[in-house]
Scaffold this motif. Structure first.
Motif, short mmCIF file in Angstrom:
data_model
loop_
_atom_site.label_atom_id
_atom_site.label_comp_id
_atom_site.label_asym_id
_atom_site.label_seq_id
_atom_site.Cartn_x
_atom_site.Cartn_y
_atom_site.Cartn_z
N GLN A 38 0.83 -1.20 0.00
CA GLN A 38 0.00 0.00 0.00
C GLN A 38 0.87 1.26 0.00
N LEU A 39 1.93 1.25 0.77
CA LEU A 39 2.83 2.40 0.80
C LEU A 39 3.49 2.61 -0.56
N ALA A 50 3.79 5.99 -5.30
CA ALA A 50 3.69 6.20 -6.75
C ALA A 50 2.69 7.32 -7.06
N VAL A 51 1.58 7.37 -6.34
CA VAL A 51 0.60 8.45 -6.55
C VAL A 51 1.22 9.79 -6.20
N ALA A 93 -2.05 17.19 -15.65
CA ALA A 93 -2.13 16.22 -14.56
C ALA A 93 -2.71 14.90 -15.06
N ASP A 94 -3.74 14.97 -15.92
CA ASP A 94 -4.32 13.75 -16.48
C ASP A 94 -3.30 12.98 -17.32
N GLU A 95 -2.50 13.70 -18.09
CA GLU A 95 -1.48 13.04 -18.91
C GLU A 95 -0.45 12.32 -18.03
N VAL A 96 -0.04 12.98 -16.96
CA VAL A 96 0.94 12.36 -16.05
C VAL A 96 0.34 11.11 -15.40
N PHE A 97 -0.88 11.24 -14.88
CA PHE A 97 -1.50 10.10 -14.20
C PHE A 97 -1.79 8.96 -15.18
#
Length: 157
Positions: free
Chosen positions: A104-105, A110-111, A138-142
């Protein structure tokens, strides 16, 4: 009371483990640290095997094992039928819990890394975080970091 003056004192144990003296005393009072000997002067003397117990208890507590389970682990000794088996079960369960926490960490890290990257790109582009164009960056990065969960734009009929 033992007349043995070997071992180290509570201050040295505290300094080497980072556990406060008060916490060490509490652990002993609660039965989490067994068999702490006393020197002729009445002071605690921690033998190497007890220091190992302290470090084990510290690791179990730091990784989230409840005090009641730590106590169960400590007291599941050889005088109790299947004590070693019970200790193994408790340790295996805690190891699995740690593995889940680590996974989880790693996901959370990563987020955060993706969010940092998107903020840096937004600042580099001279945009404000509230600018609608920053959402696209931000959408492109995610999407690049997490393609399986990419946000799809709504379909317009």
């Amino acid at each position: 009371m033992s007349t043995d003056t070997t071992g180290i004192g509570i201050r040295e144990v505290s300094e080497s483990t980072g556990i406060s003296i008060d916490a060490l005393r509490w652990y002993e009072k609660e039965g989490l640290i067994p068999d702490v000997e006393r020197g002729p002067d009445g002071r605690r003397r921690y033998q190497p095997r007890i220091v190992r117990w302290v470090r084990t208890v510290q690791a179990l507590r730091r990784t989230g094992m409840p005090v009641a389970e730590v106590r169960e682990f400590v007291h599941a000794g050889p005088e109790i039928a299947d004590g070693s088996d019970r200790r193994i079960v408790l340790l295996e369960r805690q190891a699995a819990a740690i593995d889940a926490q680590l996974a989880q960490l790693q996901q959370d890290r990563a987020v955060i890394a993706a969010k940092l990257e998107s903020y840096r790109l937004i600042i580099e582009a001279g945009l404000d975080c509230e600018d609608p164009a920053s959402d696209q960056l931000a959408d492109e990065v995610f999407t690049r970091h997490f393609p399986a969960i990419a946000v799809q734009p709504p379909v317009v009929p």
